[in-house]
Motif scaffolding. Structure first.
Motif, PDB file in Angstrom:
ATOM      1  N   MET A 110     -29.364  23.301  23.661  1.00 47.55           N
ATOM      2  CA  MET A 110     -28.856  22.222  22.809  1.00 47.55           C
ATOM      3  C   MET A 110     -29.190  20.883  23.464  1.00 47.55           C
ATOM      4  O   MET A 110     -28.987  20.700  24.651  1.00 47.55           O
ATOM      5  CB  MET A 110     -27.349  22.376  22.603  1.00 47.55           C
ATOM      6  CG  MET A 110     -26.763  21.402  21.607  1.00 47.55           C
ATOM      7  SD  MET A 110     -25.013  21.709  21.338  1.00 47.55           S
ATOM      8  CE  MET A 110     -25.080  23.329  20.577  1.00 47.55           C
ATOM      9  N   ILE A 119     -16.258  25.073  22.081  1.00 44.95           N
ATOM     10  CA  ILE A 119     -17.490  24.431  21.633  1.00 44.95           C
ATOM     11  C   ILE A 119     -17.550  24.345  20.116  1.00 44.95           C
ATOM     12  O   ILE A 119     -18.117  23.411  19.552  1.00 44.95           O
ATOM     13  CB  ILE A 119     -18.706  25.196  22.177  1.00 44.95           C
ATOM     14  CG1 ILE A 119     -18.671  25.187  23.708  1.00 44.95           C
ATOM     15  CG2 ILE A 119     -19.995  24.593  21.685  1.00 44.95           C
ATOM     16  CD1 ILE A 119     -18.694  23.815  24.300  1.00 44.95           C
ATOM     17  N   GLU A 167     -19.002  17.165  15.552  1.00 47.26           N
ATOM     18  CA  GLU A 167     -20.332  16.563  15.401  1.00 47.26           C
ATOM     19  C   GLU A 167     -20.761  16.554  13.938  1.00 47.26           C
ATOM     20  O   GLU A 167     -21.380  15.594  13.469  1.00 47.26           O
ATOM     21  CB  GLU A 167     -21.346  17.344  16.232  1.00 47.26           C
ATOM     22  CG  GLU A 167     -21.135  17.188  17.727  1.00 47.26           C
ATOM     23  CD  GLU A 167     -22.111  18.013  18.514  1.00 47.26           C
ATOM     24  OE1 GLU A 167     -22.902  18.724  17.869  1.00 47.26           O
ATOM     25  OE2 GLU A 167     -22.084  17.959  19.753  1.00 47.26           O
ATOM     26  N   ILE A 194     -29.143  16.959  24.554  1.00 45.01           N
ATOM     27  CA  ILE A 194     -28.110  15.979  24.895  1.00 45.01           C
ATOM     28  C   ILE A 194     -28.081  14.898  23.821  1.00 45.01           C
ATOM     29  O   ILE A 194     -29.110  14.332  23.455  1.00 45.01           O
ATOM     30  CB  ILE A 194     -28.390  15.346  26.275  1.00 45.01           C
ATOM     31  CG1 ILE A 194     -28.381  16.412  27.376  1.00 45.01           C
ATOM     32  CG2 ILE A 194     -27.362  14.273  26.597  1.00 45.01           C
ATOM     33  CD1 ILE A 194     -28.689  15.871  28.743  1.00 45.01           C
ATOM     34  N   ASN A 253     -22.970  17.495  25.177  1.00 49.98           N
ATOM     35  CA  ASN A 253     -23.903  18.612  25.385  1.00 49.98           C
ATOM     36  C   ASN A 253     -24.770  18.389  26.624  1.00 49.98           C
ATOM     37  O   ASN A 253     -25.957  18.711  26.631  1.00 49.98           O
ATOM     38  CB  ASN A 253     -24.803  18.834  24.161  1.00 49.98           C
ATOM     39  CG  ASN A 253     -24.013  19.106  22.902  1.00 49.98           C
ATOM     40  OD1 ASN A 253     -22.954  19.727  22.955  1.00 49.98           O
ATOM     41  ND2 ASN A 253     -24.506  18.614  21.779  1.00 49.98           N
ATOM     42  N   CYS A 254     -24.168  17.838  27.673  1.00 54.18           N
ATOM     43  CA  CYS A 254     -24.942  17.583  28.895  1.00 54.18           C
ATOM     44  C   CYS A 254     -25.245  18.854  29.678  1.00 54.18           C
ATOM     45  O   CYS A 254     -26.032  18.808  30.624  1.00 54.18           O
ATOM     46  CB  CYS A 254     -24.189  16.608  29.795  1.00 54.18           C
ATOM     47  SG  CYS A 254     -24.048  14.945  29.109  1.00 54.18           S
ATOM     48  N   GLU A 306     -18.625  21.227  17.824  1.00 59.54           N
ATOM     49  CA  GLU A 306     -19.673  21.236  16.812  1.00 59.54           C
ATOM     50  C   GLU A 306     -19.134  20.758  15.469  1.00 59.54           C
ATOM     51  O   GLU A 306     -19.812  20.064  14.720  1.00 59.54           O
ATOM     52  CB  GLU A 306     -20.248  22.641  16.684  1.00 59.54           C
ATOM     53  CG  GLU A 306     -21.044  23.072  17.915  1.00 59.54           C
ATOM     54  CD  GLU A 306     -21.562  24.495  17.771  1.00 59.54           C
ATOM     55  OE1 GLU A 306     -21.169  25.150  16.789  1.00 59.54           O
ATOM     56  OE2 GLU A 306     -22.341  24.922  18.631  1.00 59.54           O
ATOM     57  N   LYS A 341     -28.158  24.456  26.866  1.00 61.12           N
ATOM     58  CA  LYS A 341     -27.904  25.669  26.093  1.00 61.12           C
ATOM     59  C   LYS A 341     -26.814  26.540  26.714  1.00 61.12           C
ATOM     60  O   LYS A 341     -26.226  27.375  26.042  1.00 61.12           O
ATOM     61  CB  LYS A 341     -29.182  26.492  25.975  1.00 61.12           C
ATOM     62  CG  LYS A 341     -29.747  26.918  27.333  1.00 61.12           C
ATOM     63  CD  LYS A 341     -31.031  27.697  27.160  1.00 61.12           C
ATOM     64  CE  LYS A 341     -31.612  28.127  28.520  1.00 61.12           C
ATOM     65  NZ  LYS A 341     -32.876  28.876  28.357  1.00 61.12           N
ATOM     66  N   ASN A 380     -16.514  20.361  29.575  1.00 63.28           N
ATOM     67  CA  ASN A 380     -17.133  20.601  28.275  1.00 63.28           C
ATOM     68  C   ASN A 380     -18.473  19.899  28.121  1.00 63.28           C
ATOM     69  O   ASN A 380     -18.988  19.772  27.014  1.00 63.28           O
ATOM     70  CB  ASN A 380     -16.189  20.152  27.155  1.00 63.28           C
ATOM     71  CG  ASN A 380     -15.715  18.716  27.338  1.00 63.28           C
ATOM     72  OD1 ASN A 380     -16.205  18.007  28.211  1.00 63.28           O
ATOM     73  ND2 ASN A 380     -14.756  18.313  26.517  1.00 63.28           N
ATOM     74  N   GLY A 381     -19.045  19.406  29.217  1.00 68.38           N
ATOM     75  CA  GLY A 381     -20.359  18.774  29.138  1.00 68.38           C
ATOM     76  C   GLY A 381     -20.348  17.384  28.549  1.00 68.38           C
ATOM     77  O   GLY A 381     -21.373  16.921  28.050  1.00 68.38           O
ATOM     78  N   SER A 387     -23.969  25.473  28.016  1.00 73.84           N
ATOM     79  CA  SER A 387     -22.703  24.761  28.114  1.00 73.84           C
ATOM     80  C   SER A 387     -21.554  25.535  27.491  1.00 73.84           C
ATOM     81  O   SER A 387     -20.402  25.217  27.720  1.00 73.84           O
ATOM     82  CB  SER A 387     -22.816  23.392  27.447  1.00 73.84           C
ATOM     83  OG  SER A 387     -23.127  23.552  26.080  1.00 73.84           O
ATOM     84  N   SER A 388     -21.832  26.601  26.709  1.00 71.56           N
ATOM     85  CA  SER A 388     -20.769  27.343  26.052  1.00 71.56           C
ATOM     86  C   SER A 388     -19.872  28.061  27.052  1.00 71.56           C
ATOM     87  O   SER A 388     -18.678  28.220  26.830  1.00 71.56           O
ATOM     88  CB  SER A 388     -21.365  28.361  25.071  1.00 71.56           C
ATOM     89  OG  SER A 388     -22.241  29.235  25.777  1.00 71.56           O
TER      90      SER A 388
END
Length: 933
Positions: free
Chosen positions: A1, A316, A323, A3, A303-304, A320, A307, A286-287, A309-310
């Motif tokens: 994912m 998450i 977002e 950033i 989303n730092c 999403e 992929k 959580n990034g 980060s989950s």
């Protein structure tokens, strides 16, 4: 994912801004140069809780439900959360605190300061646990190991140091920090970080890469960099899990790497390329990464972790969903035309009320970044005695010549009105502001107007037929400030050019400034341009009469320890009626540039004349001759309103000496002020003030101070009066010293002149200041105005009367009787110097009696010259009787001198040989011109 970067939010005023998270990750906390601490629920929070802690706040840290803020009083202040009540002071420094940091595994705070000191402090205050004071520059950052074994500091002296907390010694020293002398001029903050789990790694930035050291032997383990990084990295920070590392550059780039693999997950470009001043990871893992820049803006990256980060995030799916909602809101915002005027903003209301207008820079970002030399916010350019541009009715200029107003209607049409204080100088002017002029300057000969885009200078000549001329700047330049005087018109551009024109439009010169221009002002042929260079304000003084001459001086303002504090801000710049540059800072202190002394002298403090804390003075002009400052009192704001027309108040000039409420300090203040300004005060008043100060010292029985005052004044006319006053008080010892003081000056004059002349000649070779080494300047009074000595020199100057030829042949009327047989030079061939020498010889031969008064000599000078002889001849008389006796004797001697002079003239008439072939004439007619037939 990938950033993602969320839209920037305005958080604080322009300047260094700090950010941190609460330990639960639910709130974002920021602080900035406006002195506010704001608590955000999220970056989308439109109404954060705001608390004012002072004029500025450089750092904030959250630990154990308490907030720790670096306030402007150089202290680390603790506050409760969320009530935000004061909870004690953790530590105090002697300079601004630059960073406060901690982590979840230690019960201490790391604090750094500009006083070249770093401390590890207890959360409850008291004595610090460790003081690191071996730095030779301002300490920029600090990091503490999670097990409290090591600490690391970065200093402006160029070194990064690793300290053993137990032994309190340096175990590692690395040269990787750019050298600076103040925190506000540091681009690279060199923020380092220990690995958060057990501190086995230390990450620190070094130019365009981040280096990882092992905490066991301090050897290099790995390096992180990327090809797209083109400038130095300022700071780095580990994620809460320790598996990711984020770094930011001075150009606003933010990159995230995975520590184990060394892969770069992504790089985000800052929208405006501003330097990132602080970063913080969300403790939830959580990034999410938040950051602030030097423009006071708050940003967020999500989303730092990429992929994977989950496995680190809590929920998450919720992120999403948020977002997706953000995308819907973004689409709605794109198709909705918002009106910023209808938005309610507390910051906008404060800015409009207090006059704190943010710099609206519509130029391309690349052009602006070229001029930014330091991370310290550069003061935006402004016009002296003008009001903010965003006002519908504003003053473009208000000085001692007139007033220039700008009126903007609701439909956008604008007009300019010019009102002159003296209607005999020129009638009023009304102009339609088609070019949207935002800058104006007015002088007795020209009205100068300028607009930024498209940049154009328009001038209206007020002399003669009022001709108008204009000139356009090159495409790459924009005018930022303008000034007009009776002899010159100047405009400063964003390319750091100062362009000079004559009042009728001839291009005179182009001067390149050494920094970004801030303000321009002038009077006559003198022009003063203030500019920012290296985080400091400088003043270039130009003399445009004849050949152009430029001198540069550091511009003195108030305390700069708090960066954008009011005292460090230039609020007004101008020239007095005598042509001396004068500057006023945001705290209301006026300083005059005394070029002969090469120093800024404080001459007034307008803040002492305020009626309320929120009041301020809008300065119009400064007059040295009248010793007044003309200003307008603004109640609760920084600028006056156009309707009703405000009243100009005259404030007195006053040098801030100590104990001004005493009579002694008041006399001293007058003498010091008169000696460094050009007041309209006669010599008699200055001598009376000096004599009153002398009398105070005598009455206080401090004879040495009285004698010191006379030695400082060095005034021959004042010395006899002081001696007479001392003798009347019965202080004969002081009177005797004063009587001998004049002889001491004469004996030491030649030696002093030679020594000081050689000293000043050495200064002439090293400095650009013009230092005169004449006898008058070396022996001039240090307190009495300089025109005192000038008047005295003019009064005593010898001006011989020219000799005219007498009819019937040449005759010397100054010939002595004993030398009649000698050959005398013709009067027609005598020069003025020869005549002076003849007079001197004649006076010397005739004045056989030492008590005989000289020509034009008054009693005081005669008494001072012959005092010792008169006391010997009349030793039985008291001082008062001696004075009366000498007055009678002086009058008798004057009478005898006049009678002898008349007899001598008659003798000369009789003894002179008769003129052949000439009729009988009077003495005056003998000198007349006679035409021969």
């Amino acid at each position: 994912m990938k950033i993602n970067s969320k839209q920037l939010r305005y958080a604080h005023a322009e300047g260094h801004t700090d950010v941190c998270y609460t330990e639960d990750g639910r709130h974002i906390i920021t602080c900035g140069h406006d002195g506010d601490v704001r608590i955000w629920l999220d970056i989308e929070d439109d109404d954060p809780n705001s608390h004012c802690v002072g004029e500025s706040a450089l750092s904030v840290c959250f630990k154990d439900n308490r907030l720790y803020v670096a306030t402007d009083n150089h202290a680390v202040q603790a506050y409760t959360f969320p009530a935000f009540d004061k909870d004690g002071i953790i530590s105090r420094f002697t300079a601004p605190v630059t960073q406060i940091t901690s982590n979840s595994k230690i019960e201490a705070l790391g604090c750094t300061s500009e006083n070249m000191e770093a401390r590890i402090c207890s959360l409850e205050g008291g004595a610090p646990l460790l003081v690191m004071s071996e730095h030779k520059g301002p300490v920029l950052s600090i990091a503490i190991c999670p097990n409290m074994k090591y600490a690391c500091t970065a200093s402006g002296d160029g070194f990064l140091r690793v300290w053993d907390i137990d032994t309190q010694k340096i175990v590692k020293e690395i040269s990787c920090v750019p050298k600076i002398n103040t925190f506000y001029s540091a681009k690279v903050l060199c923020r380092m970080d220990f690995e958060p789990s057990d501190g086995k790694y230390l990450a620190y930035p070094n130019n365009r890469e981040i280096i990882i050291l092992s905490s066991e032997n301090w050897s290099q383990r790995m390096t992180f960099t990327h090809s797209t990084i083109k400038c130095a990295i300022s700071q780095c920070i580990f994620s809460p899990c320790g598996q990711y590392l984020a770094g930011s550059t001075i150009a606003g780039q933010i990159a995230v790497w995975e520590v184990d693999s060394g892969a770069c997950i992504g790089i985000i470009e800052h929208p405006t390329s501003h330097n990132v001043s602080a970063m913080a990871w969300n403790p939830k893992g959580n990034g999410v990464l938040v950051y602030c820049d030097v423009a006071g803006q708050l940003g967020m990256l999500v989303n730092c972790y990429g992929k994977d980060s989950s496995k680190f995030g809590e929920d998450i799916e919720t992120v999403e969903r948020e977002e997706e909602n953000d995308e819907v809101l973004d689409n709605l915002i794109e198709h909705y035309e918002s009106d910023d005027d209808n938005a309610i903003s507390l910051e906008k209301i404060k800015n409009e009320t207090l006059g704190l207008v943010e710099k609206d820079d519509s130029r391309p970002a690349s052009r602006v970044s070229d001029h930014v030399t330091t991370s310290e916010p550069i003061q935006p350019p402004f016009q002296p005695s003008s009001t903010p541009i965003h006002l519908e009715h504003r003053y473009m200029c208000w000085n001692d010549v007139g007033i220039v107003r700008c009126h903007t209607a609701e439909n956008g049409e604008s007009s300019i009105d010019v009102e002159f204080h003296d209607s005999n100088l020129h009638h009023g002017i009304h102009l339609n502001n088609y070019l949207n002029h935002t800058m104006a300057s007015l002088s007795p000969t020209v009205l100068a107007l300028a607009c930024p885009t498209p940049s154009k200078l328009v001038c209206i000549s007020l002399v003669g037929s009022s001709k108008e001329w204009s000139i356009s700047m090159p495409d790459t330049e924009e005018i930022v400030c303008v000034a007009a005087t009776s002899d010159i018109v100047a405009c400063a551009t964003d390319n750091r050019y100062l362009r000079l024109f004559t009042p009728l439009g001839t291009q005179r010169q182009v001067v390149s400034l050494a920094g970004a221009p801030v303000c321009v002002a002038g009077r006559g042929a003198t022009l003063a341009a203030a500019y920012a260079s290296g985080g400091r304000l400088q003043l270039a003084v130009l003399a445009a009469r004849g050949a152009l001459r430029v001198r540069t001086w550091p511009l003195a303002t108030g305390a700069t320890g708090s960066g954008d504090a009011a005292g460090a801000r230039l609020a007004w710049l101008g020239c007095t009626d005598a042509g001396a540059p004068v500057a006023a800072d945001g705290a209301g202190v006026l300083r005059l540039l005394h070029e002969p002394a090469g120093a800024w002298l404080p001459i007034a403090d307008t803040a002492q004349h305020r009626r309320g804390v929120s009041d301020s003075w809008f300065i119009v002009s400064v007059s040295e001759s009248e010793q007044k400052v003309r200003a307008i009192l603004c109640r609760g704001s920084s600028f006056p309103l156009t309707v009703p027309k405000p009243i100009v108040t005259e404030l007195p000039l006053q040098v801030p000496l100590c104990e001004l409420d005493t009579e002694k300090s008041q006399y001293e203040e007058q003498l010091v002020r008169w000696s460094h300004t050009a007041p309209d005060v006669d010599v008699k008043t200055a001598r009376e003030t000096a004599l009153k100060l002398f009398a105070l010292a005598c009455r206080s029985e401090i004879e040495q101070r009285a004698l010191e005052l006379m030695e400082l004044l060095k005034d021959d006319r004042l010395l006899p009066l002081a001696a007479k006053y001392a003798s009347r008080l019965g202080r004969m010892h002081l009177a005797e010293k004063l009587s001998n003081l004049s002889e001491t000056w004469e004996s030491d004059s030649e030696r002093l002149n030679v020594a000081q002349s050689s000293h000043f000649q050495g200064l002439d070779c090293q400095e650009t200041n013009d230092v005169t080494n004449s006898e008058q300047d070396l022996n001039a009074s240090l307190i009495i105005p300089q025109k005192t000595s000038k008047k005295k020199t003019e009064d005593n100057a010898i001006k011989p009367v020219p000799i005219r030829s007498s009819p019937g042949g040449a005759r010397n009327p100054f010939r002595k009787q004993a030398e009649a047989a000698k050959v005398v030079q013709s009067p027609l061939s005598l020069t003025e110097r020869t005549l002076v020498e003849v007079h001197a010889v004649e006076d010397k031969s005739e004045n056989n009696d030492p008590l005989k008064p000289l020509d034009g000599e008054v009693f005081v000078d005669w008494f001072s010259r012959n005092k010792s002889l008169l006391e010997q001849q009349n030793s039985e008389l008291t001082p008062s009787e001696l004075t009366r006796h000498c007055v009678r004797k002086f009058k008798n001697l004057q009478t005898k001198t006049n009678e002898n002079g008349q007899k001598r003239k008659l003798d000369n008439e009789v003894d002179d040989p008769p003129v052949t072939n000439a009729p009988k004439q009077s003495k005056l007619s003998a000198f007349a011109f006679s035409k021969t037939t």
